[in-house]
Design a protein around this motif. Structure first.
Motif, PDB file in Angstrom:
ATOM      1  N   TYR A 107      28.797 -14.258  -3.805  1.00  0.00           N
ATOM      2  CA  TYR A 107      27.722 -13.231  -3.050  1.00  0.00           C
ATOM      3  C   TYR A 107      27.182 -14.114  -2.047  1.00  0.00           C
ATOM      4  O   TYR A 107      26.667 -15.043  -2.036  1.00  0.00           O
ATOM      5  N   LEU A 108      27.266 -13.258  -0.739  1.00  0.00           N
ATOM      6  CA  LEU A 108      26.377 -13.754   0.337  1.00  0.00           C
ATOM      7  C   LEU A 108      25.462 -12.842   0.697  1.00  0.00           C
ATOM      8  O   LEU A 108      25.545 -11.513   1.077  1.00  0.00           O
ATOM      9  N   LYS A 109      24.314 -13.299   1.152  1.00  0.00           N
ATOM     10  CA  LYS A 109      23.062 -12.599   1.361  1.00  0.00           C
ATOM     11  C   LYS A 109      22.913 -12.692   3.294  1.00  0.00           C
ATOM     12  O   LYS A 109      23.020 -13.601   3.688  1.00  0.00           O
ATOM     13  N   HIS A 110      22.686 -11.402   3.671  1.00  0.00           N
ATOM     14  CA  HIS A 110      22.705 -11.471   5.121  1.00  0.00           C
ATOM     15  C   HIS A 110      21.244 -11.817   5.375  1.00  0.00           C
ATOM     16  O   HIS A 110      20.330 -11.550   4.834  1.00  0.00           O
ATOM     17  N   VAL A 111      21.187 -12.710   6.349  1.00  0.00           N
ATOM     18  CA  VAL A 111      19.852 -13.159   7.178  1.00  0.00           C
ATOM     19  C   VAL A 111      20.139 -12.246   8.539  1.00  0.00           C
ATOM     20  O   VAL A 111      20.729 -12.470   9.287  1.00  0.00           O
ATOM     21  N   GLY A 112      18.954 -11.685   8.642  1.00  0.00           N
ATOM     22  CA  GLY A 112      18.705 -10.744   9.598  1.00  0.00           C
ATOM     23  C   GLY A 112      18.414 -11.131  10.798  1.00  0.00           C
ATOM     24  O   GLY A 112      17.430 -10.664  11.484  1.00  0.00           O
ATOM     25  N   VAL A 113      19.285 -12.247  11.332  1.00  0.00           N
ATOM     26  CA  VAL A 113      19.110 -12.753  12.723  1.00  0.00           C
ATOM     27  C   VAL A 113      20.452 -12.172  13.548  1.00  0.00           C
ATOM     28  O   VAL A 113      21.386 -12.659  13.015  1.00  0.00           O
ATOM     29  N   TYR A 114      20.339 -11.662  14.596  1.00  0.00           N
ATOM     30  CA  TYR A 114      21.602 -11.143  15.273  1.00  0.00           C
ATOM     31  C   TYR A 114      21.602 -11.709  16.647  1.00  0.00           C
ATOM     32  O   TYR A 114      20.744 -11.946  17.467  1.00  0.00           O
ATOM     33  N   ALA A 115      22.672 -11.976  17.221  1.00  0.00           N
ATOM     34  CA  ALA A 115      23.070 -12.502  18.674  1.00  0.00           C
ATOM     35  C   ALA A 115      23.932 -11.257  19.263  1.00  0.00           C
ATOM     36  O   ALA A 115      24.769 -10.812  18.455  1.00  0.00           O
ATOM     37  N   TYR A 116      23.553 -10.937  20.366  1.00  0.00           N
ATOM     38  CA  TYR A 116      24.627  -9.548  21.192  1.00  0.00           C
ATOM     39  C   TYR A 116      24.693 -10.223  22.271  1.00  0.00           C
ATOM     40  O   TYR A 116      24.076 -10.775  23.114  1.00  0.00           O
ATOM     41  N   ARG A 117      25.979  -9.944  22.710  1.00  0.00           N
ATOM     42  CA  ARG A 117      26.360  -9.757  24.111  1.00  0.00           C
ATOM     43  C   ARG A 117      25.900  -8.809  24.767  1.00  0.00           C
ATOM     44  O   ARG A 117      25.544  -7.652  24.240  1.00  0.00           O
ATOM     45  N   ARG A 118      25.342  -9.041  26.067  1.00  0.00           N
ATOM     46  CA  ARG A 118      24.802  -7.877  26.918  1.00  0.00           C
ATOM     47  C   ARG A 118      25.453  -6.741  26.933  1.00  0.00           C
ATOM     48  O   ARG A 118      24.667  -5.564  26.823  1.00  0.00           O
ATOM     49  N   GLU A 119      26.753  -6.589  27.042  1.00  0.00           N
ATOM     50  CA  GLU A 119      27.417  -5.524  27.533  1.00  0.00           C
ATOM     51  C   GLU A 119      27.497  -4.709  25.968  1.00  0.00           C
ATOM     52  O   GLU A 119      27.467  -3.340  26.056  1.00  0.00           O
ATOM     53  N   VAL A 120      27.347  -5.432  24.872  1.00  0.00           N
ATOM     54  CA  VAL A 120      27.489  -4.643  23.635  1.00  0.00           C
ATOM     55  C   VAL A 120      26.033  -4.002  23.513  1.00  0.00           C
ATOM     56  O   VAL A 120      25.824  -2.821  23.021  1.00  0.00           O
ATOM     57  N   LEU A 121      25.042  -4.712  23.575  1.00  0.00           N
ATOM     58  CA  LEU A 121      23.630  -4.331  23.414  1.00  0.00           C
ATOM     59  C   LEU A 121      23.391  -3.052  24.474  1.00  0.00           C
ATOM     60  O   LEU A 121      22.542  -2.224  24.123  1.00  0.00           O
ATOM     61  N   ALA A 122      24.020  -2.891  25.371  1.00  0.00           N
ATOM     62  CA  ALA A 122      23.575  -1.931  26.268  1.00  0.00           C
ATOM     63  C   ALA A 122      24.089  -0.718  26.034  1.00  0.00           C
ATOM     64  O   ALA A 122      24.001   0.261  26.337  1.00  0.00           O
ATOM     65  N   THR A 123      25.260  -0.640  24.981  1.00  0.00           N
ATOM     66  CA  THR A 123      25.810   0.430  24.340  1.00  0.00           C
ATOM     67  C   THR A 123      25.082   0.871  23.214  1.00  0.00           C
ATOM     68  O   THR A 123      25.306   2.070  22.778  1.00  0.00           O
ATOM     69  N   TYR A 124      24.298   0.213  22.766  1.00  0.00           N
ATOM     70  CA  TYR A 124      23.617   0.459  21.290  1.00  0.00           C
ATOM     71  C   TYR A 124      22.912   1.748  21.304  1.00  0.00           C
ATOM     72  O   TYR A 124      23.053   2.558  20.149  1.00  0.00           O
ATOM     73  N   ALA A 125      21.907   1.949  22.079  1.00  0.00           N
ATOM     74  CA  ALA A 125      21.323   3.357  22.171  1.00  0.00           C
ATOM     75  C   ALA A 125      21.879   4.472  22.140  1.00  0.00           C
ATOM     76  O   ALA A 125      21.535   5.532  21.445  1.00  0.00           O
ATOM     77  N   GLY A 126      23.105   4.432  22.683  1.00  0.00           N
ATOM     78  CA  GLY A 126      24.013   5.456  22.735  1.00  0.00           C
ATOM     79  C   GLY A 126      24.967   5.978  21.439  1.00  0.00           C
ATOM     80  O   GLY A 126      25.811   6.924  21.499  1.00  0.00           O
TER      81      GLY A 126
END
Length: 259
Positions: A186-205
């Motif tokens: 079992y692996l627990k997720h640690v809620g720290v994220y890294a995003y490339r700019r172009e990916v983050l730009a699409t998130y809200a949509g």
């Protein structure tokens, strides 16, 4: 492909004052400092970071950050998640990679954030990165501990509050099939994220899929859209702060660190 010499890295610390379970959480005192200051100071120790900034919706948090000499950006109070808040920060701070480091993780290890940043820079095909560590089968039953299962290349297959993978042959102790062998890892997720700019730009949509609404896990919106999340394993880490009980535990653990 390695882009370590060209990518600019921003560490953003979303710090929302109005937590339901622990109001005023970013300003909770730990060892004589507001919790958000501990996170900020640890983020500054990540050598690849070009900028570290707190993103908040409350002037009390902003005043506290300015008081300890930190950089703070006021953002809308209407953001439903830290990632949504990050998309607003992106309009003001230029970077190639954005790391979302929650303001309720005062025990975060700079070396773990450094590993995440290095993993993103080492392979430009990685769109999103995050962290995980091993936990016991007993802890995996806790719905507040988000679990993740991985593909052979380290990409996430799924995140869930349920204990995944489900171990069909597990005994009542939750650890083995009676032969003494572990039936699941079992692996627990640690809620720290890294995003490339172009990916983050699409998130809200992106639309909110059923799985995100059911699990209340924002990363499932990205997965449902077909985006890949690379997961880097680290050693077990200290807990985040979600409740008064968590805060008391973290205060005790951090006092021991100085003892």
């Amino acid at each position: 492909m390695n882009d370590s010499t060209t990518s600019r890295l921003a560490i953003v610390i979303p710090a929302r004052y109005g937590s339901t379970r622990l109001p005023g959480k970013p300003l909770a005192e730990i060892r004589g400092k507001p919790m958000v200051q501990h996170v900020y100071e640890r983020a500054l120790r990540v050598p690849q970071a070009s900028v570290v900034v707190v993103a908040t919706d409350d002037i009390r948090v902003a005043n506290a950050v300015h008081a300890f000499g930190g950089v703070c950006l006021m953002t809308s109070a209407d953001h439903p998640s830290g990632t949504d808040r990050l998309t607003e920060v992106m309009r003001h701070i230029e970077a190639d990679i954005y790391i979302n480091l929650q303001g309720d993780e005062p025990m975060v290890r700079p070396a773990d954030i450094e590993k995440l940043a290095a993993g993103m820079r080492a392979d430009s095909a990685v769109q999103i990165g995050t962290l995980c560590h091993m936990i016991s089968a007993q802890e995996a039953k806790n719905p507040h501990a988000v679990k993740v299962v991985l593909a052979n290349n380290g990409d996430a297959l799924y995140f869930s509050r349920a204990p995944i993978p489900y171990s069909r042959d597990v005994d009542d102790d939750g650890d083995s099939d009676g032969s003494g062998h572990q039936t699941a890892r079992y692996l627990k997720h640690v809620g720290v994220y890294a995003y490339r700019r172009e990916v983050l730009a699409t998130y809200a949509g992106l639309p909110q899929p059923m799985i995100e609404q059911a699990e209340k896990l924002e990363q499932l919106r990205l997965m449902a859209a077909g985006l890949r999340i690379r997961v880097f394993e680290i050693a077990p880490t200290g807990p985040g702060v979600d409740t008064p009980e968590c805060l008391a535990r973290v205060r005790d653990l951090m006092e021991r660190e100085d003892a």
